[in-house]
Motif scaffolding. Structure first.
Motif, PDB file in Angstrom:
ATOM      1  N   UNK A  35      43.977  31.467  41.668  1.00  0.00           N
ATOM      2  CA  UNK A  35      44.473  32.636  40.937  1.00  0.00           C
ATOM      3  C   UNK A  35      43.464  33.090  39.886  1.00  0.00           C
ATOM      4  N   UNK A  36      42.830  32.113  39.240  1.00  0.00           N
ATOM      5  CA  UNK A  36      41.834  32.429  38.213  1.00  0.00           C
ATOM      6  C   UNK A  36      40.689  33.234  38.823  1.00  0.00           C
ATOM      7  N   UNK A  37      40.211  32.775  39.995  1.00  0.00           N
ATOM      8  CA  UNK A  37      39.127  33.485  40.689  1.00  0.00           C
ATOM      9  C   UNK A  37      39.590  34.891  41.059  1.00  0.00           C
ATOM     10  N   UNK A  38      40.837  34.994  41.557  1.00  0.00           N
ATOM     11  CA  UNK A  38      41.389  36.289  41.950  1.00  0.00           C
ATOM     12  C   UNK A  38      41.463  37.224  40.741  1.00  0.00           C
ATOM     13  N   UNK A  39      41.929  36.681  39.614  1.00  0.00           N
ATOM     14  CA  UNK A  39      42.042  37.481  38.393  1.00  0.00           C
ATOM     15  C   UNK A  39      40.650  37.949  37.944  1.00  0.00           C
ATOM     16  N   UNK A  40      39.652  37.062  38.018  1.00  0.00           N
ATOM     17  CA  UNK A  40      38.284  37.446  37.648  1.00  0.00           C
ATOM     18  C   UNK A  40      37.771  38.566  38.548  1.00  0.00           C
ATOM     19  N   UNK A  41      38.010  38.413  39.863  1.00  0.00           N
ATOM     20  CA  UNK A  41      37.579  39.453  40.812  1.00  0.00           C
ATOM     21  C   UNK A  41      38.245  40.789  40.496  1.00  0.00           C
ATOM     22  N   UNK A  42      39.562  40.731  40.253  1.00  0.00           N
ATOM     23  CA  UNK A  42      40.292  41.963  39.952  1.00  0.00           C
ATOM     24  C   UNK A  42      39.810  42.576  38.635  1.00  0.00           C
ATOM     25  N   UNK A  44      36.798  42.323  37.394  1.00  0.00           N
ATOM     26  CA  UNK A  44      35.498  42.948  37.692  1.00  0.00           C
ATOM     27  C   UNK A  44      35.698  44.301  38.375  1.00  0.00           C
ATOM     28  N   UNK A  45      36.633  44.350  39.325  1.00  0.00           N
ATOM     29  CA  UNK A  45      36.897  45.611  40.038  1.00  0.00           C
ATOM     30  C   UNK A  45      37.419  46.673  39.085  1.00  0.00           C
ATOM     31  N   UNK A  46      38.319  46.267  38.179  1.00  0.00           N
ATOM     32  CA  UNK A  46      38.860  47.213  37.202  1.00  0.00           C
ATOM     33  C   UNK A  46      37.733  47.769  36.337  1.00  0.00           C
ATOM     34  N   UNK A  47      36.847  46.885  35.860  1.00  0.00           N
ATOM     35  CA  UNK A  47      35.712  47.338  35.042  1.00  0.00           C
ATOM     36  C   UNK A  47      34.834  48.314  35.814  1.00  0.00           C
ATOM     37  N   UNK A  48      34.560  47.963  37.058  1.00  0.00           N
ATOM     38  CA  UNK A  48      33.725  48.810  37.904  1.00  0.00           C
ATOM     39  C   UNK A  48      34.373  50.187  38.100  1.00  0.00           C
ATOM     40  N   UNK A  49      35.683  50.196  38.367  1.00  0.00           N
ATOM     41  CA  UNK A  49      36.396  51.460  38.559  1.00  0.00           C
ATOM     42  C   UNK A  49      36.434  52.277  37.267  1.00  0.00           C
ATOM     43  N   UNK A  50      36.572  51.589  36.137  1.00  0.00           N
ATOM     44  CA  UNK A  50      36.563  52.305  34.854  1.00  0.00           C
ATOM     45  C   UNK A  50      35.211  52.965  34.628  1.00  0.00           C
TER      46      UNK A  50
END
Length: 107
Positions: A35-42, A44-50
């Motif tokens: 879950x921690x890895x998943x949260x980190x990935x998400x 990163x994606x949120x930052x990228x989309x922002x």
């Protein structure tokens, strides 16, 4: 001997139960890591989309400014065309008046 055998069985049962709990806890820790890895990935994606959003908003502002400038230029050109047309009409009027004056002189 009987009490010792009972205690031994109780300890064996407890050992099995504790091993199962340890196994469950290990599974939970692994799931937590996943879950921690998943949260980190998400994240990163949120930052990228922002970042993409900010870039898109900037581009929109620039395009809107360019559109405003184009509209202003078209307005200026329209005014210049009207002025040129008025000027042409005035010159045509002068030419017609001169032509009339020339005809009157020739008579």
């Amino acid at each position: 001997g009987r009490a010792l055998a009972n205690e031994l069985q109780t300890l064996r049962n407890l050992k099995t139960e504790l091993e199962e709990q340890i196994s469950d806890l290990k599974d939970m820790v692994e799931q937590g890591s996943a879950y921690e890895v998943m949260v980190e990935d998400l994240s990163d994606r949120v930052l990228s989309l922002e970042e993409e959003l900010v870039a898109s908003q900037q581009m929109i502002r620039e395009l809107e400014e360019a559109a405003d400038i184009t509209a202003e230029m078209e307005e200026v050109q329209t005014e210049e065309l009207k002025a040129l047309n008025r000027d042409l009409e005035d010159r045509e009027t002068v030419i017609r008046n001169l032509e009339e004056a020339i005809k009157m002189q020739r008579k």
